[in-house]
Design an enzyme around this catalytic site. Sequence first.
Site, short mmCIF file in Angstrom:
data_model
loop_
_atom_site.label_atom_id
_atom_site.label_comp_id
_atom_site.label_asym_id
_atom_site.label_seq_id
_atom_site.Cartn_x
_atom_site.Cartn_y
_atom_site.Cartn_z
N ARG A 126 0.85 -1.18 0.00
CA ARG A 126 0.00 0.00 0.00
C ARG A 126 0.89 1.23 0.00
O ARG A 126 1.72 1.39 0.89
CB ARG A 126 -0.85 -0.05 1.28
CG ARG A 126 -2.06 0.77 1.23
CD ARG A 126 -2.92 0.44 2.42
NE ARG A 126 -2.31 0.85 3.68
CZ ARG A 126 -3.00 1.15 4.76
NH1 ARG A 126 -4.31 1.05 4.75
NH2 ARG A 126 -2.40 1.50 5.87
N THR A 174 -0.76 7.58 -0.85
CA THR A 174 -2.09 7.53 -1.50
C THR A 174 -2.99 6.46 -0.90
O THR A 174 -4.20 6.47 -1.13
CB THR A 174 -1.93 7.22 -3.00
OG1 THR A 174 -1.37 5.90 -3.11
CG2 THR A 174 -1.01 8.21 -3.68
N ASP A 176 1.12 -2.34 12.43
CA ASP A 176 1.55 -2.78 11.09
C ASP A 176 1.91 -4.27 11.13
O ASP A 176 2.90 -4.67 11.75
CB ASP A 176 2.76 -1.94 10.65
CG ASP A 176 3.12 -2.20 9.19
OD1 ASP A 176 3.10 -1.26 8.40
OD2 ASP A 176 3.40 -3.39 8.84
N ASP A 186 5.44 -5.34 9.71
CA ASP A 186 6.54 -4.92 10.59
C ASP A 186 6.58 -5.75 11.87
O ASP A 186 7.66 -6.13 12.35
CB ASP A 186 6.39 -3.43 10.94
CG ASP A 186 6.78 -2.53 9.78
OD1 ASP A 186 7.39 -3.03 8.82
OD2 ASP A 186 6.47 -1.33 9.84
#
Length: 209
Positions: A104, A108, A200, A203
């Site tokens: 992603r 944006t 995340d 991560d």
Amino acid sequence: MGKLQVIDHPLIQHKITLIRDKTTGPKDFRDLVGEVAMLMAYEVTRDLALDEVEVETPIGPARGWQLSGKKVGIVAILRAGLGMVDGVLRLIPAAKVGHIGVYRDPATLKPVEYYCKLPSDVAERQLIMLDPMLATGGSACAAIGFAKQYGATSIKLVNLIAAPEGIELVQKTHPDVDIYVAAVDECLNSHGYIVPGLGDAGDRLFGTK
Ligand code: PRP
Ligand code: URA
């Protein structure tokens, strides 16, 4: 419209809570993601077709059942979907595994596709697509679209945590795809992260950032 199934077995809820906990480190996070994926796979595969067979026990003949119909293909949406693959493979060891690379764009929030390798007989397989997070839904919709371009005809999407926005987008864009989640959270924040979510996923799985 595809169905949405929330798989909220007590073991899954317990493990999802540990996964959410920010003090859970990468090793435990990885183990837990794999365990939840395996538990979810049990429910996701509930409608697999069976053929009746006969088997000889040491005592005599018995009626039994064996899997028939479409073979299963697992598709990991890179990177974080990798964390779910081994758990599902423990239940379906003969499944072939494909990979679709989508990330992603942080500015944006739009999906960027960078890799696709799927089993050559993808059209004949029941695909189980894996990604821990369904946030805006952009990555999942792109990955499903990618798989369809390669011939996929039967896809189930499995996420640990989903936002209502992502569920709505997948149901609108790919109404033939059923979605299985362990939890539906409240919303997205201004950076497109699921609230409260788990942060995340990539991560936390791989210890990056
Ligand atoms: C995360 C996650 C999903 C995506 C969800 O991947 O694993 O693929 O974001 O967000 P969306 O529903 O808004 O598209 P990310 O882009 O962080 O890539 P990574 O797995 O390589 O870290
Ligand atoms: N990707 C993640 O890893 N986490 C989120 O909350 C949203 C997208």
